[in-house]
Design a protein around this motif. Structure first.
Motif, PDB file in Angstrom:
ATOM      1  N   ALA A 159      12.066   3.920   5.121  1.00  0.00           N
ATOM      2  CA  ALA A 159      11.932   3.371   6.475  1.00  0.00           C
ATOM      3  C   ALA A 159      12.402   1.924   6.546  1.00  0.00           C
ATOM      4  CB  ALA A 159      10.477   3.475   6.932  1.00  0.00           C
ATOM      5  N   GLY A 160      12.545   1.303   5.378  1.00  0.00           N
ATOM      6  CA  GLY A 160      12.981  -0.087   5.343  1.00  0.00           C
ATOM      7  C   GLY A 160      11.909  -1.042   5.842  1.00  0.00           C
ATOM      8  N   VAL A 161      10.659  -0.656   5.681  1.00  0.00           N
ATOM      9  CA  VAL A 161       9.567  -1.518   6.141  1.00  0.00           C
ATOM     10  C   VAL A 161       9.127  -2.436   4.984  1.00  0.00           C
ATOM     11  CG1 VAL A 161       7.930   0.416   5.772  1.00  0.00           C
ATOM     12  CG2 VAL A 161       7.207  -1.518   7.088  1.00  0.00           C
ATOM     13  N   PRO A 162       9.016  -3.725   5.238  1.00  0.00           N
ATOM     14  CA  PRO A 162       8.556  -4.611   4.171  1.00  0.00           C
ATOM     15  C   PRO A 162       7.116  -4.255   3.792  1.00  0.00           C
ATOM     16  CG  PRO A 162       9.276  -5.870   6.109  1.00  0.00           C
ATOM     17  CD  PRO A 162       9.230  -4.432   6.504  1.00  0.00           C
ATOM     18  N   MET A 221       1.019  -8.688  10.045  1.00  0.00           N
ATOM     19  CA  MET A 221       0.616  -8.697   8.626  1.00  0.00           C
ATOM     20  C   MET A 221       1.364  -7.639   7.836  1.00  0.00           C
ATOM     21  SD  MET A 221      -3.363  -9.803   8.309  1.00  0.00           S
ATOM     22  CE  MET A 221      -3.929  -8.292   7.649  1.00  0.00           C
ATOM     23  N   THR A 222       1.787  -8.007   6.618  1.00  0.00           N
ATOM     24  CA  THR A 222       2.586  -7.068   5.821  1.00  0.00           C
ATOM     25  C   THR A 222       1.774  -5.827   5.447  1.00  0.00           C
ATOM     26  OG1 THR A 222       3.579  -9.005   4.836  1.00  0.00           O
ATOM     27  CG2 THR A 222       4.088  -6.918   3.792  1.00  0.00           C
ATOM     28  N   LEU A 223       2.437  -4.697   5.519  1.00  0.00           N
ATOM     29  CA  LEU A 223       1.840  -3.449   5.060  1.00  0.00           C
ATOM     30  C   LEU A 223       1.469  -3.574   3.584  1.00  0.00           C
ATOM     31  CD1 LEU A 223       1.488  -0.275   5.274  1.00  0.00           C
ATOM     32  CD2 LEU A 223       3.909  -0.143   4.613  1.00  0.00           C
ATOM     33  N   LYS A 224       0.255  -3.140   3.241  1.00  0.00           N
ATOM     34  CA  LYS A 224      -0.141  -3.149   1.826  1.00  0.00           C
ATOM     35  C   LYS A 224      -0.264  -1.714   1.330  1.00  0.00           C
ATOM     36  CE  LYS A 224      -2.774  -7.432   1.949  1.00  0.00           C
ATOM     37  NZ  LYS A 224      -4.094  -8.016   2.096  1.00  0.00           N
ATOM     38  N   SER A 271       1.782   7.566  -9.628  1.00  0.00           N
ATOM     39  CA  SER A 271       0.647   8.296  -9.044  1.00  0.00           C
ATOM     40  C   SER A 271       1.115   8.788  -7.684  1.00  0.00           C
ATOM     41  CB  SER A 271      -0.558   7.356  -8.854  1.00  0.00           C
ATOM     42  OG  SER A 271      -0.351   6.528  -7.710  1.00  0.00           O
ATOM     43  N   ARG A 272       0.193   9.352  -6.920  1.00  0.00           N
ATOM     44  CA  ARG A 272       0.579   9.806  -5.577  1.00  0.00           C
ATOM     45  C   ARG A 272       0.965   8.635  -4.669  1.00  0.00           C
ATOM     46  NH1 ARG A 272      -3.316  13.368  -7.411  1.00  0.00           N
ATOM     47  NH2 ARG A 272      -3.275  15.543  -6.747  1.00  0.00           N
ATOM     48  N   ALA A 273       0.704   7.404  -5.104  1.00  0.00           N
ATOM     49  CA  ALA A 273       1.161   6.246  -4.317  1.00  0.00           C
ATOM     50  C   ALA A 273       2.690   6.221  -4.227  1.00  0.00           C
ATOM     51  CB  ALA A 273       0.644   4.951  -4.935  1.00  0.00           C
ATOM     52  N   PHE A 274       3.361   6.891  -5.162  1.00  0.00           N
ATOM     53  CA  PHE A 274       4.826   7.013  -5.127  1.00  0.00           C
ATOM     54  C   PHE A 274       5.300   7.499  -3.750  1.00  0.00           C
ATOM     55  CE2 PHE A 274       8.430  10.054  -5.864  1.00  0.00           C
ATOM     56  CZ  PHE A 274       9.415   9.101  -6.052  1.00  0.00           C
ATOM     57  N   ARG A 275       4.527   8.409  -3.178  1.00  0.00           N
ATOM     58  CA  ARG A 275       4.916   8.984  -1.875  1.00  0.00           C
ATOM     59  C   ARG A 275       4.954   7.907  -0.800  1.00  0.00           C
ATOM     60  NH1 ARG A 275       0.607  13.980  -2.784  1.00  0.00           N
ATOM     61  NH2 ARG A 275       1.570  14.672  -4.723  1.00  0.00           N
ATOM     62  N   ALA A 276       3.941   7.039  -0.816  1.00  0.00           N
ATOM     63  CA  ALA A 276       3.877   5.958   0.185  1.00  0.00           C
ATOM     64  C   ALA A 276       4.984   4.934  -0.065  1.00  0.00           C
ATOM     65  CB  ALA A 276       2.506   5.293   0.124  1.00  0.00           C
ATOM     66  N   LEU A 277       5.234   4.645  -1.347  1.00  0.00           N
ATOM     67  CA  LEU A 277       6.289   3.681  -1.680  1.00  0.00           C
ATOM     68  C   LEU A 277       7.656   4.225  -1.251  1.00  0.00           C
ATOM     69  CD1 LEU A 277       4.862   2.801  -5.201  1.00  0.00           C
ATOM     70  CD2 LEU A 277       4.974   1.224  -3.248  1.00  0.00           C
ATOM     71  N   ALA A 333      -4.074   4.196  -1.052  1.00  0.00           N
ATOM     72  CA  ALA A 333      -4.601   3.847   0.271  1.00  0.00           C
ATOM     73  C   ALA A 333      -3.656   2.781   0.815  1.00  0.00           C
ATOM     74  CB  ALA A 333      -6.017   3.309   0.164  1.00  0.00           C
ATOM     75  N   ILE A 334      -3.625   2.667   2.133  1.00  0.00           N
ATOM     76  CA  ILE A 334      -2.803   1.592   2.715  1.00  0.00           C
ATOM     77  C   ILE A 334      -3.636   0.772   3.690  1.00  0.00           C
ATOM     78  CG2 ILE A 334      -0.592   2.808   2.512  1.00  0.00           C
ATOM     79  CD1 ILE A 334      -0.799   3.202   5.656  1.00  0.00           C
ATOM     80  N   GLU A 335      -3.172  -0.462   3.881  1.00  0.00           N
ATOM     81  CA  GLU A 335      -3.683  -1.308   4.961  1.00  0.00           C
ATOM     82  C   GLU A 335      -2.462  -1.719   5.773  1.00  0.00           C
ATOM     83  OE1 GLU A 335      -6.805  -4.393   3.720  1.00  0.00           O
ATOM     84  OE2 GLU A 335      -5.703  -3.934   1.869  1.00  0.00           O
ATOM     85  N   ASP A 336      -2.473  -1.358   7.023  1.00  0.00           N
ATOM     86  CA  ASP A 336      -1.389  -1.748   7.918  1.00  0.00           C
ATOM     87  C   ASP A 336      -2.024  -2.636   8.986  1.00  0.00           C
ATOM     88  OD1 ASP A 336       1.115  -1.909   8.953  1.00  0.00           O
ATOM     89  OD2 ASP A 336       1.083   0.045   9.937  1.00  0.00           O
ATOM     90  N   GLY A 337      -2.015  -3.936   8.738  1.00  0.00           N
ATOM     91  CA  GLY A 337      -2.827  -4.824   9.552  1.00  0.00           C
ATOM     92  C   GLY A 337      -4.286  -4.485   9.287  1.00  0.00           C
TER      93      GLY A 337
END
Ligand SMILES: N[C@@H](CCC(=O)N[C@@H](CS)C(=O)NCC(=O)O)C(=O)O
Length: 205
Positions: free
Chosen positions: A23-26, A1-4, A11-17, A54-58
């Protein structure tokens, strides 16, 4: 499942993006905003603090932006963004926790009250008090960078990403950081990398 990745890019989501781009992760970007979206039950189920990102990885869910970057780097870029040697890993944690505890709050307070907030909402005494807290830690960073090019040595890692992401807003808003020339040269290097530029496009557009 794609990382969300949940959270608007400005916002601080910039860091995750940014780490996902490096990392080249979709990934799927869900631009939840902090005021309304982050307070909805669906988002609170991911982060009960009601804050982005927040993230969902699977089926795995994680909040706290710097924990997210460390996790994504280790999961998707071990040996590149994420250091393999135990001591280097510990240094990545050192710099990340240093960033969160020593510079993040004063940087946000200074930049918000000088540039980001509407003029009527700015408070110069808050900005000045925050600014006064920065020379001590930024001198430490600048001195560490006497041995360039990156925080852990020869290559760009998640340690650089985490600290450069904390300084991004000051850099982008052209706050004068020239007292720390090695730090500013390093910051330019980090924030103009192709991965950083792709992530920046999401918030500077
Ligand atoms: N320590 C948290 C802080 C998250 C945070 O404060 N995010 C802001 C946006 S950058 C937010 O959601 N603010 C809304 C609120 O505090 O209600 C992290 O690094 O993820």
């Amino acid at each position: 499942m794609t990382l969300k990745i949940h959270g608007i890019a400005r916002s601080r989501a910039f860091r995750a993006l940014w780490v996902a781009e490096e990392a080249g992760v979709p990934y799927e970007h869900i631009p939840t905003d902090s005021k309304s979206g982050a307070k909805q039950p669906e988002f609170l189920a991911l982060n009960p603090n009601g804050r982005i990102p927040a993230i969902e990885d699977g089926s795995f869910v994680l909040f706290e932006s710097l924990a997210i970057t460390l996790y994504l780097a280790k999961r998707y870029s071990s040996g590149k963004l994420y250091p393999v040697r135990l001591e280097d890993e510990a240094r990545a944690w050192q710099w990340s926790l240093w960033g969160a505890t020593e510079i993040e709050t004063p940087l946000i307070e200074m930049v918000s009250n000088r540039v980001v907030l509407p003029p009527a909402e700015r408070n110069e005494s808050v900005a000045a008090a925050a600014e006064a807290k920065l020379p001590r830690p930024l001198a430490v960073l600048d001195a560490h960078l006497a041995k360039p090019p990156y925080l852990l040595g020869e290559t760009f890692t998640v340690a650089d990403l985490n600290i450069a992401a904390l300084l991004y807003s000051a850099w982008y808003n052209k706050i004068d950081l020239s007292r720390w020339p090695r730090m500013t040269a390093w910051l330019d290097r980090c924030l103009t990398r192709p991965g950083a530029q792709r992530a920046r496009k999401l918030r500077e557009a």
